[in-house]
Design an enzyme around this catalytic site. Structure first.
Site, PDB file in Angstrom:
ATOM      1  N   THR A 125      24.407  20.796  40.360  1.00 13.27           N
ATOM      2  CA  THR A 125      23.170  20.028  40.404  1.00 13.27           C
ATOM      3  C   THR A 125      23.371  18.617  40.938  1.00 13.27           C
ATOM      4  O   THR A 125      24.475  18.060  40.840  1.00 13.27           O
ATOM      5  CB  THR A 125      22.552  19.945  38.985  1.00 13.27           C
ATOM      6  OG1 THR A 125      21.416  19.092  39.003  1.00 13.27           O
ATOM      7  CG2 THR A 125      23.556  19.405  37.973  1.00 13.27           C
ATOM      8  N   ALA A 126      22.297  18.050  41.481  1.00 13.68           N
ATOM      9  CA  ALA A 126      22.333  16.657  41.925  1.00 13.68           C
ATOM     10  C   ALA A 126      22.188  15.697  40.757  1.00 13.68           C
ATOM     11  O   ALA A 126      22.360  14.491  40.918  1.00 13.68           O
ATOM     12  CB  ALA A 126      21.225  16.397  42.941  1.00 13.68           C
ATOM     13  N   ASN A 128      17.080  23.923  50.076  1.00 11.58           N
ATOM     14  CA  ASN A 128      18.153  22.945  50.261  1.00 11.58           C
ATOM     15  C   ASN A 128      19.505  23.506  49.843  1.00 11.58           C
ATOM     16  O   ASN A 128      20.545  22.972  50.237  1.00 11.58           O
ATOM     17  CB  ASN A 128      17.857  21.683  49.442  1.00 11.58           C
ATOM     18  CG  ASN A 128      16.679  20.903  49.981  1.00 11.58           C
ATOM     19  OD1 ASN A 128      16.534  20.734  51.190  1.00 11.58           O
ATOM     20  ND2 ASN A 128      15.812  20.446  49.098  1.00 11.58           N
ATOM     21  N   ASP A 146      17.639  22.431  38.416  1.00 12.45           N
ATOM     22  CA  ASP A 146      16.210  22.135  38.439  1.00 12.45           C
ATOM     23  C   ASP A 146      15.392  23.312  38.964  1.00 12.45           C
ATOM     24  O   ASP A 146      15.623  23.794  40.083  1.00 12.45           O
ATOM     25  CB  ASP A 146      15.933  20.913  39.310  1.00 12.45           C
ATOM     26  CG  ASP A 146      16.576  19.654  38.755  1.00 12.45           C
ATOM     27  OD1 ASP A 146      17.007  19.670  37.592  1.00 12.45           O
ATOM     28  OD2 ASP A 146      16.645  18.655  39.501  1.00 12.45           O
ATOM     29  N   ASP A 157      16.570  27.860  43.399  1.00 11.77           N
ATOM     30  CA  ASP A 157      15.149  27.956  43.735  1.00 11.77           C
ATOM     31  C   ASP A 157      14.832  27.309  45.074  1.00 11.77           C
ATOM     32  O   ASP A 157      13.735  27.486  45.596  1.00 11.77           O
ATOM     33  CB  ASP A 157      14.317  27.243  42.665  1.00 11.77           C
ATOM     34  CG  ASP A 157      14.437  25.726  42.784  1.00 11.77           C
ATOM     35  OD1 ASP A 157      13.433  25.057  43.067  1.00 11.77           O
ATOM     36  OD2 ASP A 157      15.558  25.204  42.616  1.00 11.77           O
ATOM     37  N   ASP A 176       9.242   0.002  36.971  1.00 19.43           N
ATOM     38  CA  ASP A 176      10.384   0.692  37.581  1.00 19.43           C
ATOM     39  C   ASP A 176      10.134   2.190  37.642  1.00 19.43           C
ATOM     40  O   ASP A 176      10.478   2.859  38.616  1.00 19.43           O
ATOM     41  CB  ASP A 176      11.653   0.408  36.780  1.00 19.43           C
ATOM     42  CG  ASP A 176      11.986  -1.068  36.740  1.00 19.43           C
ATOM     43  OD1 ASP A 176      11.942  -1.699  37.814  1.00 19.43           O
ATOM     44  OD2 ASP A 176      12.282  -1.585  35.648  1.00 19.43           O
ATOM     45  N   ASP A 206      22.116  26.569  40.242  1.00 22.00           N
ATOM     46  CA  ASP A 206      21.359  25.329  40.391  1.00 22.00           C
ATOM     47  C   ASP A 206      20.630  25.081  39.075  1.00 22.00           C
ATOM     48  O   ASP A 206      20.366  26.012  38.307  1.00 22.00           O
ATOM     49  CB  ASP A 206      20.375  25.482  41.549  1.00 22.00           C
ATOM     50  CG  ASP A 206      19.366  24.351  41.605  1.00 22.00           C
ATOM     51  OD1 ASP A 206      19.788  23.190  41.681  1.00 22.00           O
ATOM     52  OD2 ASP A 206      18.153  24.647  41.549  1.00 22.00           O
TER      53      ASP A 206
END
Length: 316
Positions: free
Chosen positions: A176-177, A247, A71, A244, A97, A69
């Site tokens: 990763t997302a 999820n 982050d 970490d 934004d 992962d």
């Protein structure tokens, strides 16, 4: 897709999108890795972290690989926020934004669950920023943003773990997302094999503002790892995964060697119950001996974004 028939239409749709996202990410990762091998891009030397090499991995096991992962595992904070800072600096969007994005991320953390309507709104906001821009442009900017904001935030301890797998002759992938183009930049700069990330649709090299499947998050990460393992002829029971976040328990549960790195409280509890290995590079001590929870990825985005806005206003 026959295995999905027992699900309700809504559950079937969500699961199908996770599978599609995973397969798209795995395909993008393989193409990127193959291109890198042809180009023979020089790798940056790994810094001396002072961390002892773990007992695992097994040297010479070419059916094993490692999945990291990004982050708060490989890098402090959220890659998408640092990328957003770089785009904001380059006038891709306005302060309002950025503030809206920060509020959405804060809401996710405070609510404690991901509401589909809020998730869709945040997703559309992010995609609208890159819609109409060329993929090559974002890749080039990603290189600059890595040097500006990300390079100094790599955890040396996690980097050493990844290097141990590389030294053992195994492939190492980021999962990763974050957008796959940014993930690939980070993986290449760290000397890793490649990256699995969220795939945004592009036609003729231009972003359409849509995703291919879902963001690579939660179950979709597990699907991406499974698809890549099949394509690479890997034995998942001999592979390792590092994260970490709770999820990522679906991804961690796929492999024979799961690691909790800088774990949040839910993952730390789960890892202790299953006797998974833990590492905490935030304090220099093992997570099993300390009780400092990691900031969740969305929390890092929200807090960091708010800080970026305040810093910008102070400098004006």
């Amino acid at each position: 897709m026959a295995a999905l028939r027992w699900l309700t239409p809504r559950r079937r749709s969500a699961t199908a999108r996770s599978v599609l996202a995973g397969e798209a990410s795995a395909e993008a990762a393989r193409k990127s890795a193959e291109a890198a091998e042809i180009a023979e891009t020089p790798q940056e030397p790994a810094p001396d972290s002072g961390a002892a090499e773990p007992e695992f991995p097994v040297h010479g096991d070419d059916r094993a690989a490692a999945f990291f992962d990004l982050d708060n595992t490989v890098m402090q904070g959220a890659a998408i926020f640092h990328f957003g800072r770089g785009l904001y600096k380059r006038k891709f969007f306005e302060t309002r934004d950025l503030a809206r994005f920060a509020w959405q991320q804060a809401w996710f953390r405070l609510a404690g669950f991901e509401d589909p309507e809020h998730m869709q709104d945040a997703r559309d906001s992010a995609l609208s920023i890159v819609k109409g821009h060329r993929v090559s442009e974002l890749k080039s900017i990603g290189e600059e943003i890595y040097d500006e904001y990300m390079a100094e935030r790599i955890w040396p301890g996690t980097r050493a773990l990844a290097q141990a797998h590389l030294d053992a002759g195994q492939k190492v992938w980021l999962v990763t997302a974050a957008p796959v183009e940014i993930a690939q930049v980070i993986a290449r700069r760290l000397g890793l094999t490649g990256a699995l990330g969220t795939v945004a649709e592009s036609i003729g090299g231009v972003y359409t503002g849509k995703l291919v499947g879902e963001p690579l998050h939660g179950p979709a990460k597990a699907e991406a790892v499974r698809a890549l393992a099949t394509a690479e002829h890997l034995d998942l029971s001999r592979c390792a995964a590092y994260s970490d976040s709770h999820n990522d328990i679906p991804m961690l549960s796929l492999v024979g060697h799961p690691y909790a790195i800088n774990p949040d409280s839910k993952l730390r509890k789960h890892a202790r119950e299953l006797e998974w290995r833990l590492r905490d590079y935030r304090t220099g001590r093992k997570a099993a001996k300390v009780g400092i929870p990691a900031a969740a990825g969305v929390g890092a985005v929200a807090g960091g974004t708010a800080a970026a806005i305040a810093l910008h206003r102070r400098r004006r």
